[in-house]
Every structure is written in C-alpha cells, then in structure tokens.
Design an enzyme around this catalytic site. Structure first.
Site, PDB file in Angstrom:
ATOM      1  N   ASP A 258      15.411 -15.078  31.729  1.00 51.74           N
ATOM      2  CA  ASP A 258      16.338 -14.329  30.863  1.00 51.74           C
ATOM      3  C   ASP A 258      17.177 -13.388  31.733  1.00 51.74           C
ATOM      4  O   ASP A 258      16.641 -12.694  32.604  1.00 51.74           O
ATOM      5  CB  ASP A 258      15.498 -13.532  29.848  1.00 51.74           C
ATOM      6  CG  ASP A 258      16.341 -12.803  28.835  1.00 51.74           C
ATOM      7  OD1 ASP A 258      16.380 -13.239  27.673  1.00 51.74           O
ATOM      8  OD2 ASP A 258      16.970 -11.784  29.214  1.00 51.74           O
ATOM      9  N   GLU A 300      21.158 -16.277  26.397  1.00 48.82           N
ATOM     10  CA  GLU A 300      21.050 -16.082  27.853  1.00 48.82           C
ATOM     11  C   GLU A 300      19.642 -16.395  28.318  1.00 48.82           C
ATOM     12  O   GLU A 300      19.175 -15.867  29.319  1.00 48.82           O
ATOM     13  CB  GLU A 300      21.478 -14.654  28.273  1.00 48.82           C
ATOM     14  CG  GLU A 300      21.399 -13.601  27.234  1.00 48.82           C
ATOM     15  CD  GLU A 300      19.974 -13.244  26.812  1.00 48.82           C
ATOM     16  OE1 GLU A 300      19.479 -13.932  25.895  1.00 48.82           O
ATOM     17  OE2 GLU A 300      19.393 -12.306  27.377  1.00 48.82           O
TER      18      GLU A 300
HETATM   19  N1  LIG Z   1      28.967 -14.240  26.894  1.00 51.09           N
HETATM   20  C1  LIG Z   1      27.932 -14.744  26.231  1.00 51.09           C
HETATM   21  N2  LIG Z   1      26.969 -13.912  25.805  1.00 51.09           N
HETATM   22  C2  LIG Z   1      25.916 -14.419  25.132  1.00 51.09           C
HETATM   23  C3  LIG Z   1      25.794 -15.794  24.882  1.00 51.09           C
HETATM   24  N3  LIG Z   1      24.650 -16.005  24.222  1.00 51.09           N
HETATM   25  C4  LIG Z   1      24.056 -14.795  24.052  1.00 51.09           C
HETATM   26  N4  LIG Z   1      24.809 -13.827  24.614  1.00 51.09           N
HETATM   27  C5  LIG Z   1      24.605 -12.390  24.639  1.00 51.09           C
HETATM   28  O1  LIG Z   1      23.413 -12.065  25.330  1.00 51.09           O
HETATM   29  C6  LIG Z   1      22.994 -10.772  24.907  1.00 51.09           C
HETATM   30  C7  LIG Z   1      21.494 -10.746  24.816  1.00 51.09           C
HETATM   31  O2  LIG Z   1      21.133  -9.434  24.649  1.00 51.09           O
HETATM   32  P1  LIG Z   1      19.626  -8.964  24.398  1.00 51.09           P
HETATM   33  O3  LIG Z   1      18.809 -10.076  23.818  1.00 51.09           O
HETATM   34  O4  LIG Z   1      19.702  -7.711  23.595  1.00 51.09           O
HETATM   35  O5  LIG Z   1      19.024  -8.696  25.787  1.00 51.09           O
HETATM   36  P2  LIG Z   1      19.639  -8.046  27.129  1.00 51.09           P
HETATM   37  O6  LIG Z   1      20.794  -7.156  26.861  1.00 51.09           O
HETATM   38  O7  LIG Z   1      19.857  -9.159  28.079  1.00 51.09           O
HETATM   39  O8  LIG Z   1      18.482  -7.119  27.616  1.00 51.09           O
HETATM   40  P3  LIG Z   1      17.129  -7.539  28.292  1.00 51.09           P
HETATM   41  O9  LIG Z   1      16.872  -8.975  27.977  1.00 51.09           O
HETATM   42  O10 LIG Z   1      16.095  -6.642  27.654  1.00 51.09           O
HETATM   43  O11 LIG Z   1      17.269  -7.285  29.743  1.00 51.09           O
HETATM   44  C8  LIG Z   1      23.677 -10.507  23.566  1.00 51.09           C
HETATM   45  O12 LIG Z   1      24.634  -9.484  23.737  1.00 51.09           O
HETATM   46  C9  LIG Z   1      24.373 -11.807  23.252  1.00 51.09           C
HETATM   47  O13 LIG Z   1      25.613 -11.603  22.606  1.00 51.09           O
HETATM   48  C10 LIG Z   1      26.855 -16.661  25.336  1.00 51.09           C
HETATM   49  O14 LIG Z   1      26.844 -17.875  25.159  1.00 51.09           O
HETATM   50  N5  LIG Z   1      27.900 -16.089  26.012  1.00 51.09           N
END
Ligand SMILES: Nc1nc2c(ncn2[C@@H]2O[C@H](COP(=O)(O)OP(=O)(O)OP(=O)(O)O)[C@@H](O)[C@H]2O)c(=O)[nH]1
Length: 398
Positions: A258, A300
C-alpha cells in the site's frame, strides 16, 4: 522493457502469424492445390464470423474491415463485378481500399448501426473516391504533370507515393497509439497492398483467411485484457488474482502493498499526478523477483502472490521492491505543457522545469497455513500491512 519493444509489442505476434501463414501457403502451394476448394471457402465462413464477434465485443472498426474484405472477396470470386472491370480499375481499387483501411486507424470504435456508423460509411465512400480521383487526375493531366514535376516523379511514383505515405501513417499511428486493433489495421493495410502483387485465388483466399483469424484473435485477446488487466496500471486485475488462486497449491505466500499517505499526495499534487505515480509504482512492483506475480488489488493497494514460497523467503524480494520505490525519483510529466504555446514550452525546457517526487510503500506478508482459505491468508497479510503502517510505514512486516 525497452522503449522499442514497448512500442512494437502488439505487432510481433500478428506479424509472425501473418508471415507464417503466407510463407506456408507459398511453400506448400502445389500441395494446397488439392485443397483449393476448401481454402477458397474459408473466407466465406471466417470473415462473417469475424464480423459477428467484432460486433459482439464492440470492435466496430474490425467489423467494418472484415465486411470490406468480404465484399471484395465476393466481388472477385462470385463475379459480382466483371473481372475485366476489376482488372481495369485494379490500381484505383488498391489505392481507394488502402485509403479506406488507413482511415480506420484514425477513428474510434463507435458502433456499426449508429449515426456514427453512417458517417463511417460515407467516409469509406470518400476514401474510395479519393483513390479513384487521384488516378483520374494523374491520367487526365499526365503530360502537364510530367512537365511540371522533376523526373523522379513519374507516373508510377505519383500513383504509388500516396499508398506508401498512407502505409507509413498507419504504421506510425500503430506505434504511437499501441493497441492490438491498431496493429490489426496495419496488417490489413499491408496484406491489402501485397495481395495485389500475388495474382491468384488461393493467395487471395489465404490472405483473407489470415486476416479473419487475426480479427477474431484480436477481439478475443483484447477482451481478455480488458477483463483481466487493470486499465490504469496495466497490471493484472483483482479478477485475474482470483483466477490464479484456483490453481495455487498448498504452499504460497501473499503480500499486500500500500502506498503511504497517498491521500495526502493526491491532495497536494492532484489526482492526475497521483495516477502517474500509481502507474510508475505499479511497474516497479511488477518487476518483483522470486517468482512473485503482481496484481492491482484496488485503489493504491497491490498484491503479490509467491507460489511455492514461505513468508521468510519472500522478504528479500519484497524489501528490494520497497527499496527501489523509496529510491525512485519520479519525474512528473508537465501537465501544463499540453496547453502551453510552443514558445512557452521551449522556455520551460531551457529553464529545466521538471518536478520530481518520491513515495514509499508499506508491505505485509503472510504464508498460507494448512486448513486456511485464501481469504484468511490474505486477511493475515492485511493485518501484517496494518502492523507495518503502525510501526511508521515504509517497511515490510510478517
Ligand atoms: N490518483 C489516484 N488516487 C487513488 C486511486 N485509487 C485510490 N486513490 C486514492 O488513494 C487514497 C487512499 O487513501 P487512504 O486509504 O486514506 O490511505 P493513505 O492516505 O494512503 O494513508 P496510509 O495508507 O495510512 O498511509 C485516497 O485518497 C484515494 O482517493 C487512483 O486510481 N488514482
């Protein structure tokens, strides 16, 4: 993957298949005479099958091309047009057909029986007319053109130059916007041009059969990719992961990966930059060693499956992936470039305005234990990932 291989990757298999088909039909020409009746029948069955499959999967450009090839084949074999007429206008048909095929490389799949379909039919008519028109102008004004243009531009060159130019454009398009459909269009173009050189029904039937098979394989392979590949990153999708799970033995390990603080990253740089980073991180994860198979699990989050490996023996490979991503300075494409004028772009270049960013990932890994389902192993690797996040991120935990 080298840039050249990346650009050409969709050309290799169809080209090898085409070359093999044509070479075999030439080598065994005399043996094939006995099968001539069957060979000549094949396009009647395979081209309609290609049309039906292409329509079913919404690949209307291939459906059109198969229909055009079928129409031409019927004209030649069923005397729909007199053979003397076909011979008289062979250059016009070659050129008009080439323009029509070339045109399909520059449009999108937008249905056959739709308003767009009508526009495409009109477009095909225009391309055909352009082929006829070009030759008419050249024949009608032959003397004037001979006088006005330097010697190398003789009649033959004037007739063939648009053909080669069109072929070059179709090839560039196929390399620029790499897709199986675009390479199928280029191969159609090449076979169309080549088969005018090889007079004979068997060679025409072979070309048409090869094309029909390429269309069918292209549609099926493309649809497979759509179902089992993640569109953004090109990694295998979650659906592909669950397919693989069915074939796993008892011994395997599951790693969950992640990107750290990705929400903050998106908030700071925007979603488009986030997408770019996801793609690049995915390419590093995909390069994992030790027999690991990478998947985009969603958002992600990524998964790596190590068949026949316990958790301990995956650690060095996962640590390698983590380290590669940590040390990777990602150069961002300047999104403003697209809207900037040329002058401004030049300036940006000389100012060396390039942004680089970097991200880290956390990884949790668990090995399969006897009596456990895949979901239970995955849950434990998720818990290990949670542990890695809790301990400060940017690390691998078991
Ligand atoms: N640009 C982009 N962002 C994505 C995609 N899929 C998910 N995200 C973003 O990934 C982020 C995941 O955030 P969180 O699950 O809160 O976790 P994090 O901010 O990575 O924090 P930690 O995992 O605790 O380190 C969210 O803001 C989603 O919008 C994608 O396909 N493209």
């Amino acid at each position: 993957m080298s840039a050249f291989y990346y650009r050409c990757r969709y050309f290799f298999l169809p080209l090898i298949f085409t070359a093999l088909g044509l070479a075999l039909s030439e080598i065994y020409q005399s043996d094939l005479q006995a099968w001539q009746g069957v060979i000549e029948q094949l396009p009647y069955w395979l081209l309609p099958a290609a049309i039906a499959i292409a329509l079913q999967f919404n690949r209307s450009r291939l459906a059109y091309l198969a229909a055009i090839m079928l129409a031409y084949y019927l004209c030649v074999t069923q005397d729909l047009l007199e053979s003397a007429l076909l011979a008289q206008y062979s250059q016009q048909i070659l050129l008009g057909g080439a323009f029509t095929i070339g045109g399909f490389a520059f449009i999108k799949d937008r249905g056959l029986l739709s308003p767009h379909g009508l526009v495409r039919v009109l477009g095909c008519g225009l391309c055909l007319a352009a082929g006829f028109g070009w030759l008419w102008v050249n024949r009608e004004f032959k003397l004037q053109l001979d006088e006005a243009l330097p010697a190398p531009f003789n009649m033959e060159v004037r007739v063939l130059a648009p053909l080669y130019l069109c072929g070059l454009l179709v090839l560039i398009r196929g390399l620029w916007q790499t897709s199986l459909v675009n390479s199928a269009i280029f191969i159609t173009f090449a076979l169309w041009a080549v088969q005018f050189e090889f007079i004979g029904l068997v060679s025409l039937a072979t070309s048409m059969t090869v094309l029909a098979i390429i269309y069918i394989l292209t549609v099926l392979t493309d649809s497979y990719f759509l179902a089992y590949r993640d569109e953004l990153t090109g990694l295998a999708s979650r659906r592909a992961l669950y397919n693989l799970v069915l074939s796993l033995g008892r011994k395997y390990s599951v790693a969950m990966l992640d990107i750290d603080h990705f929400k903050k990253f998106n908030d700071t740089y925007g979603h488009d930059v986030g997408d770019q980073v996801l793609k690049l991180v995915a390419s590093k994860i995909d390069a994992v060693r030790g027999g690991g198979k990478a998947f985009r699990y969603g958002g992600e989050e990524f998964t790596i499956i190590f068949p026949r490996k316990d958790a301990q023996s995956t650690l060095s490979y996962l640590e390698e992936v983590r380290q590669t991503i940590e040390e990777y300075d990602i150069v961002l494409r300047n999104e403003q470039r697209k809207s900037q004028s040329k002058a401004k772009r030049g300036k940006a270049k000389t100012n060396h305005q390039q942004r680089t960013v970097s991200v880290t990932i956390s990884i949790g890994v668990a090995e399969h234990q006897s009596g456990e389902t895949f979901e239970q192993t995955m849950k434990r690797s998720d818990q290990a990932l949670y542990k890695a996040k809790k301990k400060g991120r940017n690390q691998v935990c078991v």
